[in-house]
Design a protein around this motif. Structure first.
Motif, PDB file in Angstrom:
ATOM      1  N   LEU A 146       9.012   4.504 -59.202  1.00 22.62           N
ATOM      2  CA  LEU A 146       9.081   3.988 -60.384  1.00 22.62           C
ATOM      3  C   LEU A 146      10.469   4.149 -61.161  1.00 22.62           C
ATOM      4  O   LEU A 146      11.396   3.317 -61.625  1.00 22.62           O
ATOM      5  N   VAL A 147      10.630   5.740 -61.193  1.00 28.63           N
ATOM      6  CA  VAL A 147      11.736   6.044 -61.794  1.00 28.63           C
ATOM      7  C   VAL A 147      12.977   5.659 -61.273  1.00 28.63           C
ATOM      8  O   VAL A 147      14.102   5.208 -61.725  1.00 28.63           O
ATOM      9  N   ASP A 148      13.231   5.743 -59.924  1.00 22.75           N
ATOM     10  CA  ASP A 148      14.370   5.454 -59.034  1.00 22.75           C
ATOM     11  C   ASP A 148      14.585   3.900 -59.330  1.00 22.75           C
ATOM     12  O   ASP A 148      15.534   3.450 -59.388  1.00 22.75           O
ATOM     13  N   ALA A 149      13.543   3.285 -59.282  1.00 23.31           N
ATOM     14  CA  ALA A 149      13.762   1.810 -59.342  1.00 23.31           C
ATOM     15  C   ALA A 149      14.088   1.239 -60.556  1.00 23.31           C
ATOM     16  O   ALA A 149      14.890   0.154 -60.847  1.00 23.31           O
ATOM     17  N   THR A 162      20.222  -1.771 -71.516  1.00 22.96           N
ATOM     18  CA  THR A 162      21.164  -1.586 -70.540  1.00 22.96           C
ATOM     19  C   THR A 162      20.448  -1.432 -68.998  1.00 22.96           C
ATOM     20  O   THR A 162      21.148  -1.547 -67.990  1.00 22.96           O
ATOM     21  N   VAL A 163      18.986  -1.266 -69.106  1.00 23.14           N
ATOM     22  CA  VAL A 163      18.657  -0.875 -67.891  1.00 23.14           C
ATOM     23  C   VAL A 163      18.463  -2.080 -66.896  1.00 23.14           C
ATOM     24  O   VAL A 163      18.457  -3.177 -67.491  1.00 23.14           O
ATOM     25  N   SER A 164      18.760  -1.721 -65.561  1.00 26.34           N
ATOM     26  CA  SER A 164      18.978  -2.739 -64.681  1.00 26.34           C
ATOM     27  C   SER A 164      18.199  -2.254 -63.469  1.00 26.34           C
ATOM     28  O   SER A 164      18.853  -1.940 -62.393  1.00 26.34           O
ATOM     29  N   PRO A 165      16.915  -2.731 -63.408  1.00 23.46           N
ATOM     30  CA  PRO A 165      16.111  -2.145 -62.474  1.00 23.46           C
ATOM     31  C   PRO A 165      16.551  -2.855 -60.782  1.00 23.46           C
ATOM     32  O   PRO A 165      17.044  -3.859 -60.520  1.00 23.46           O
ATOM     33  N   ASP A 166      16.010  -2.031 -59.893  1.00 23.03           N
ATOM     34  CA  ASP A 166      16.267  -2.543 -58.596  1.00 23.03           C
ATOM     35  C   ASP A 166      14.713  -3.460 -58.411  1.00 23.03           C
ATOM     36  O   ASP A 166      13.517  -2.930 -58.341  1.00 23.03           O
ATOM     37  N   PHE A 167      14.617  -4.602 -58.499  1.00 25.08           N
ATOM     38  CA  PHE A 167      13.315  -5.443 -58.475  1.00 25.08           C
ATOM     39  C   PHE A 167      12.813  -5.314 -57.077  1.00 25.08           C
ATOM     40  O   PHE A 167      11.557  -5.533 -57.213  1.00 25.08           O
ATOM     41  N   ARG A 168      13.257  -5.282 -55.959  1.00 27.51           N
ATOM     42  CA  ARG A 168      12.776  -5.173 -54.874  1.00 27.51           C
ATOM     43  C   ARG A 168      11.953  -3.787 -54.766  1.00 27.51           C
ATOM     44  O   ARG A 168      10.790  -3.756 -54.347  1.00 27.51           O
TER      45      ARG A 168
END
Length: 263
Positions: free
Chosen positions: A130-133, A160-166
């Motif tokens: 979760l945190v890494d994503a 500014t959070v930009s998640p790794d959606f995958r």
């Protein structure tokens, strides 16, 4: 059958969260509703069927382009707005849903309030990935039956959070709420909501997420009534009031499109 697109939790066109609203003439198969929701491509499309008698609640269901969901705030607001705008209905409406009986009320200014269940969070350790994503450092992480909530240090971090959606899709939850105390005027807390697991990378304004945000921030800030700003690209405001084990969500809506289905 009549169908609408309504922008919810806003009084401006092309802001807030667009929802489809389909007024059914009669019961239809689940697969038909899912196909129409996929065709509409809104984060949720609601399907409304009148009760058997005037005294019975409306039947209301919500579908994303990919799945049916158990609770949706902005599509409920959109549905109530359509009924208030197009039919002679009482100021208080009742809906039978997968989350029980929900009600809405419209005041003299046109503000629509909704009676929803509170979804209280329990503090948990962040699940793997979760945190890494998200790519942010959490101050607090909690979970309820649907979502994880991640509090971060500032409104700017939320923006500014930009998640790794995958990677986020692998997290076992309906969605992820990222939130912080507001620094902007006119709001008490801010949030964004990510739900790639149910086909919604980012939802513009999420009523059901505020069922968790309201008790969380009221517990920390004190007042039972607060204003939450969901700071997605479209943006919107949700007024939240704690009422025991329920949450009143209030907002406005505008109709963008109305038409008839040719199927």
């Amino acid at each position: 059958m009549h169908i609408y697109t309504v922008d919810s939790f806003t009084d401006q066109f092309f802001k807030g969260n667009p929802a489809g609203v389909c007024l059914l003439d009669n019961a239809v198969p689940d697969a038909w509703m899912q196909s129409l929701a996929a065709e509409m491509r809104h984060s949720e499309t609601s399907f409304l069927l009148s009760g058997a008698t005037d005294d019975e609640p409306y039947s209301l269901r919500w579908f994303t382009p990919a799945v049916e969901v158990e609770l949706c705030g902005h599509a409920t607001l959109a549905t109530a707005h359509v009924l208030y705008s197009t039919r002679s209905v009482p100021e208080t409406l009742r809906f039978a849903t997968k989350s029980g009986i929900l009600s809405t009320n419209r005041d003299e200014t046109g503000l629509i309030s909704m009676d929803f269940p509170a979804k209280v969070l329990e503090e948990v350790s962040p699940p793997e990935g979760l945190v890494d994503a998200l790519g942010v450092e959490p101050r607090w992480v909690g979970k309820n039956e649907w979502d994880y909530l991640v509090e971060v240090e500032s409104e700017e971090t939320v923006r500014t959070v930009s998640p790794d959606f995958r990677a986020l899709e692998a997290v076992d939850a309906r969605g992820i709420i990222v939130t912080a105390q507001a620094s902007q005027p006119g709001a008490d807390y801010v949030s964004r909501f990510f739900a790639p697991r149910v086909g919604i990378p980012e939802d513009p304004v999420t009523g059901s997420a505020h069922c968790a945000l309201a008790p969380y921030w009221s517990d920390r800030l004190g007042p039972e009534t607060l204003v939450g700003a969901q700071i997605s690209q479209r943006g919107g405001l949700v007024r939240t009031t704690i009422r025991g084990d329920r949450v009143e969500l209030a907002g406005r809506a505008v109709t963008v499109l109305s038409g008839k289905l040719h199927i």
